[in-house]
Design an enzyme around this catalytic site. Sequence first.
Site, short mmCIF file in Angstrom:
data_model
loop_
_atom_site.label_atom_id
_atom_site.label_comp_id
_atom_site.label_asym_id
_atom_site.label_seq_id
_atom_site.Cartn_x
_atom_site.Cartn_y
_atom_site.Cartn_z
N HIS A 123 43.01 -13.15 -23.43
CA HIS A 123 43.02 -14.41 -22.69
C HIS A 123 42.08 -15.45 -23.30
O HIS A 123 40.98 -15.15 -23.75
CB HIS A 123 42.66 -14.18 -21.23
CG HIS A 123 41.27 -13.63 -21.02
ND1 HIS A 123 40.16 -14.43 -20.95
CD2 HIS A 123 40.84 -12.36 -20.88
CE1 HIS A 123 39.09 -13.68 -20.76
NE2 HIS A 123 39.47 -12.42 -20.72
N ASP A 124 42.55 -16.69 -23.32
CA ASP A 124 41.75 -17.86 -23.72
C ASP A 124 41.28 -17.83 -25.16
O ASP A 124 40.37 -18.57 -25.53
CB ASP A 124 40.55 -18.04 -22.77
CG ASP A 124 41.01 -18.21 -21.33
OD1 ASP A 124 41.48 -19.29 -20.99
OD2 ASP A 124 40.94 -17.22 -20.57
N GLY A 141 38.47 -11.68 -25.22
CA GLY A 141 38.65 -13.00 -24.63
C GLY A 141 37.82 -14.08 -25.27
O GLY A 141 36.70 -13.84 -25.75
#
Length: 262
Positions: A123-124, A141
């Site tokens: 994520h991200d 992340g």
Amino acid sequence: MVAARIHATAVIDAAAQIDSSVEVGPYAVIGPHVSIGAGSTVGAHCVIEGRTTIGADNRIFQFASLGAVPQDKKYAGEPTELVIGDRNVIREFCTFNIGVPGAGGITRVGSDNWIMAYTHIAHDCRVDNHTTLANNTTLAGHVHLADWVTIGGLTGIHQFVSIGAHAMVGFASAVSQDVPPFMLVDGNPLAVRGLNIVGLRRRGFSTARVRVIKQMHRLLYRQGLTLAAARAAIAELPAEDAQQDVAMMLDLLDASSRGIVR
């Protein structure tokens, strides 16, 4: 959608926005919030879900999972995204997750990337352009890979790490600190081995630019300077044709939240 390009066993939500030139293989599953641009191909048994936008001319091989919810216990179903650019090669069993709230909520992969089997992009993360990620590269992340980064196979990258443009990370490395641009690093613990000189030459860097990059390397790693002193000396270099290279180095040094590998 053109029926001839969509295998009869593929399951595609009616709300998905799939260009008529996209090819979708057997048993692929594509969700309602997915958009795929012209000329892309989706291999057999791929699952593309979540709010996922994929650009043009991507080749996604069989068994990839794109847009699944993040592996983050804080995630509670918020409408976050995965955005992928153009002309990427995404090999078998890759897993790219959508973002989490509070950090922009978008996982981004740019264009012209070569992403080999079993790569995980959490994520991200932000993967820019022209990168090469060898088999089993694992990004935690919020990782940022700048343009032309090369990552060796079986390498793990800690959350919030940044790797500067044109850097190369060797096979089976553990990356827990930021890597300045142009450097060649490997190992566990990670160490700087030199410059990614072969990569720079392949990309047409002039002799003058390479000379300045070598000076930055010496200041950071060969003269026993503190990081602050090395940074100050780099800022004073007569950059000539390498102004953008010096600026890129200073930007990473100034923005580093985990400290650089030294």
